[in-house]
Design an enzyme around this catalytic site. Sequence first.
Site, mmCIF file in Angstrom:
data_model
loop_
_atom_site.group_PDB
_atom_site.id
_atom_site.type_symbol
_atom_site.label_atom_id
_atom_site.label_comp_id
_atom_site.label_asym_id
_atom_site.label_seq_id
_atom_site.Cartn_x
_atom_site.Cartn_y
_atom_site.Cartn_z
ATOM 1 N N LYS A 174 0.842 -1.201 0.000
ATOM 2 C CA LYS A 174 0.000 0.000 0.000
ATOM 3 C C LYS A 174 0.876 1.251 0.000
ATOM 4 O O LYS A 174 1.578 1.538 0.962
ATOM 5 C CB LYS A 174 -0.897 0.053 1.239
ATOM 6 N N GLY B 202 7.648 5.026 7.394
ATOM 7 C CA GLY B 202 6.825 6.212 7.575
ATOM 8 C C GLY B 202 7.174 6.860 8.893
ATOM 9 O O GLY B 202 8.284 6.700 9.402
ATOM 10 N N SER B 203 6.220 7.558 9.454
ATOM 11 C CA SER B 203 6.525 8.347 10.652
ATOM 12 C C SER B 203 6.583 7.470 11.905
ATOM 13 O O SER B 203 6.000 6.379 11.952
ATOM 14 C CB SER B 203 5.464 9.430 10.833
ATOM 15 N N THR B 204 7.255 7.982 12.917
ATOM 16 C CA THR B 204 7.368 7.250 14.183
ATOM 17 C C THR B 204 5.995 7.065 14.816
ATOM 18 O O THR B 204 5.688 5.996 15.361
ATOM 19 C CB THR B 204 8.330 8.004 15.123
ATOM 20 N N ALA B 205 5.137 8.081 14.718
ATOM 21 C CA ALA B 205 3.808 7.976 15.330
ATOM 22 C C ALA B 205 3.027 6.817 14.704
ATOM 23 O O ALA B 205 2.413 6.009 15.421
ATOM 24 C CB ALA B 205 3.049 9.290 15.147
ATOM 25 N N GLY C 233 4.315 4.266 13.154
ATOM 26 C CA GLY C 233 5.025 3.030 13.527
ATOM 27 C C GLY C 233 4.556 2.510 14.872
ATOM 28 O O GLY C 233 4.302 1.314 15.052
ATOM 29 N N GLU D 188 10.870 1.213 9.580
ATOM 30 C CA GLU D 188 11.805 2.275 9.171
ATOM 31 C C GLU D 188 11.093 3.595 9.417
ATOM 32 O O GLU D 188 10.235 3.996 8.634
ATOM 33 C CB GLU D 188 12.159 2.133 7.683
ATOM 34 N N CYS E 252 14.301 10.499 4.797
ATOM 35 C CA CYS E 252 14.359 9.985 6.179
ATOM 36 C C CYS E 252 15.725 10.226 6.775
ATOM 37 O O CYS E 252 15.840 10.767 7.869
ATOM 38 C CB CYS E 252 14.006 8.501 6.190
ATOM 39 N N GLU F 125 11.493 16.785 13.778
ATOM 40 C CA GLU F 125 11.892 16.452 12.402
ATOM 41 C C GLU F 125 11.215 17.438 11.446
ATOM 42 O O GLU F 125 9.999 17.424 11.301
ATOM 43 C CB GLU F 125 11.475 15.018 12.052
HETATM 44 P P1 NAD Z 1 3.007 8.430 7.659
HETATM 45 O O1 NAD Z 1 3.363 7.624 8.865
HETATM 46 O O2 NAD Z 1 2.058 9.545 7.798
HETATM 47 O O3 NAD Z 1 2.409 7.497 6.524
HETATM 48 C C1 NAD Z 1 3.096 6.364 6.032
HETATM 49 C C2 NAD Z 1 2.107 5.320 5.566
HETATM 50 O O4 NAD Z 1 1.389 4.797 6.680
HETATM 51 C C3 NAD Z 1 1.071 5.832 4.583
HETATM 52 O O5 NAD Z 1 0.938 4.857 3.550
HETATM 53 C C4 NAD Z 1 -0.193 5.910 5.435
HETATM 54 O O6 NAD Z 1 -1.374 5.757 4.696
HETATM 55 C C5 NAD Z 1 0.006 4.744 6.363
HETATM 56 N N1 NAD Z 1 -0.747 4.814 7.621
HETATM 57 C C6 NAD Z 1 -1.216 5.910 8.253
HETATM 58 N N2 NAD Z 1 -1.814 5.560 9.426
HETATM 59 C C7 NAD Z 1 -1.702 4.213 9.526
HETATM 60 C C8 NAD Z 1 -2.081 3.248 10.520
HETATM 61 N N3 NAD Z 1 -2.713 3.597 11.653
HETATM 62 N N4 NAD Z 1 -1.771 1.956 10.306
HETATM 63 C C9 NAD Z 1 -1.114 1.581 9.196
HETATM 64 N N5 NAD Z 1 -0.737 2.436 8.225
HETATM 65 C C10 NAD Z 1 -1.027 3.733 8.381
HETATM 66 O O7 NAD Z 1 4.427 8.889 7.084
HETATM 67 P P2 NAD Z 1 4.716 9.865 5.829
HETATM 68 O O8 NAD Z 1 4.331 11.245 6.246
HETATM 69 O O9 NAD Z 1 4.151 9.274 4.592
HETATM 70 O O10 NAD Z 1 6.311 9.772 5.718
HETATM 71 C C11 NAD Z 1 7.177 10.671 6.308
HETATM 72 C C12 NAD Z 1 7.880 10.028 7.481
HETATM 73 O O11 NAD Z 1 8.467 8.796 7.081
HETATM 74 C C13 NAD Z 1 9.014 10.860 8.022
HETATM 75 O O12 NAD Z 1 8.995 10.828 9.441
HETATM 76 C C14 NAD Z 1 10.254 10.127 7.515
HETATM 77 O O13 NAD Z 1 11.404 10.354 8.289
HETATM 78 C C15 NAD Z 1 9.809 8.718 7.524
HETATM 79 N N6 NAD Z 1 10.608 7.910 6.608
HETATM 80 C C16 NAD Z 1 11.456 6.979 7.109
HETATM 81 C C17 NAD Z 1 12.245 6.227 6.259
HETATM 82 C C18 NAD Z 1 13.211 5.193 6.779
HETATM 83 O O14 NAD Z 1 13.756 4.446 5.996
HETATM 84 N N7 NAD Z 1 13.446 5.126 8.072
HETATM 85 C C19 NAD Z 1 12.145 6.426 4.882
HETATM 86 C C20 NAD Z 1 11.255 7.384 4.392
HETATM 87 C C21 NAD Z 1 10.474 8.105 5.272
#
Ligand code: NAD
Length: 467
Positions: A168, A219-222, A224, A241, A275, A373
């Site tokens: 997704k 994605g974001s820590t929150a 995660g 990640e 990231c 961040e």
């Molecule tokens: P996000 O957490 O808002 O969204 C990421 C994904 O999670 C999206 O596909 C979203 O639809 C999905 N999502 C949202 N709520 C969810 C839930 N409750 N359960 C499951 N999935 C859910 O992150 P973003 O804003 O898309 O990305 C930016 C963040 O990602 C930044 O903090 C960045 O540092 C981090 N990031 C980390 C890496 C890494 O390799 N560590 C790489 C790229 C980005």
Amino acid sequence: METYESLLAAVSVEDGEPITNPATDEVVGRAPQATADDLTRAVAAAEKAQPGWAALGHERRSQLLNEAADAVDRSAEALAELIAREQGKPLNGPGARFEAGGVAAWLRAAAATPLEPEQVLDDETGRATLSYRPIGVVGAIGPWNWPALIASWQFAPALRMGNTVVLKPSEYTPLSVLALGAIVNQVLPEGVLQVLSGGRDLGAAMTNQPGFGKLMFTGSTATGRAIVAESAEQLPRLTLELGGNDPGIVLPDVDPEAIAEDLFWGAFINTGQTCAALKRLYVHEDVYDAVVAALTAVAEKMAMGPGTDEQNVLGPLTTPQQFKIVDRLVEQAKASGARIVLGGEPDRDAPGNFYPATLVADIDPDQPLVIEEQFGPALPIIRYRDLDEVIGLANALDAGLGASVWSSDPGAAREIATRIQSGTVWINSHGGVHPMVPFGGVKGSGYGLEFGVEGLKAVAVPQVING
Ligand code: NAD
């Protein structure tokens, strides 16, 4: 070779969710919205396809991944144009063409990495062999910053190890990932890789969906943390990640002009939306003014504008929300008395989410621009005097993805690196990743490794045969 128009037509649907170009606010295309029932059907199809895919063996799967990489190469220009229009990063610089090329590179690396069974015991007490078996169906949830590249980081190793994948993409950049799926599915058997676009609800549904043996999340820590909590019932394995707030430490022995361009790209790659970008720069007082001046001279020359214009190397922020975050953090820094050396004055009424490349000097180490961040083109530059103190500041946050140490004495820099709490420490560069070099975070940046042999092990289940 596919054109941008034919690639977009293959994935955009009339009644889908409009996806806007962050440079112009125009609609790029419309993404289908998968339902919970679509997800259940996709997982069932992935379960059905998995035994046959695993039975092909490493050699045949690797061959198909190489063919998938060839298909990506043939459509690379069309894919890059879609990434540039949807996500915003320019075609040039370390931008959309670089991203499309990276996808092919990661597919080939996943195919080429050897993973042999390990003889862990073989003596008079017994014999034991450790092998890595497919998990089954892997779910992957991706972010919007490097949508196609990060998707390939998730699905290429998972497929290589004999798993099938349901992926997704972010709701902000689904078209690029749907397009990548369509390209590689020209060569993969049916049901092996499925891309379902949808919003946060669909991601949440995946964490509760029976059938996934593993979830890979970037994605974001929150989010995660939410995934850890919400996946407790089904107990899939997890690779997380998450967000980073990477420090860079510049020692007093550097040549400021020699490092300025690498510092710039370490921080501003993808307009800061990376990231493992350099997000807070600590510079020793002896070289502080010279480093700020050299970095400013480099940053001033970088052209920002729509991703599809060949001369640009910096683009817009992908979402209006991200623009607001960067704007708020810089305004708070200004109010605190920090010095804006470059940028800091966005045109808030212009179309697109453009925030100019911004350097913020003489900023307190506890300012929000430093400790949150920013994920955008605004770099705080903090003056320091004492090495122990700066290492303390580097380690003080609940993030640990990357870090860098800059010095003309790489040996001394490596020593300092061992004291920094992060998954990677770069010496005299920042943020470069390589498909054979493991990558992952510690602390609030998550857990699990991607890339290389470790990355393959992470998408497999270890099995010991004892005897
Ligand atoms: P996000 O957490 O808002 O969204 C990421 C994904 O999670 C999206 O596909 C979203 O639809 C999905 N999502 C949202 N709520 C969810 C839930 N409750 N359960 C499951 N999935 C859910 O992150 P973003 O804003 O898309 O990305 C930016 C963040 O990602 C930044 O903090 C960045 O540092 C981090 N990031 C980390 C890496 C890494 O390799 N560590 C790489 C790229 C980005």
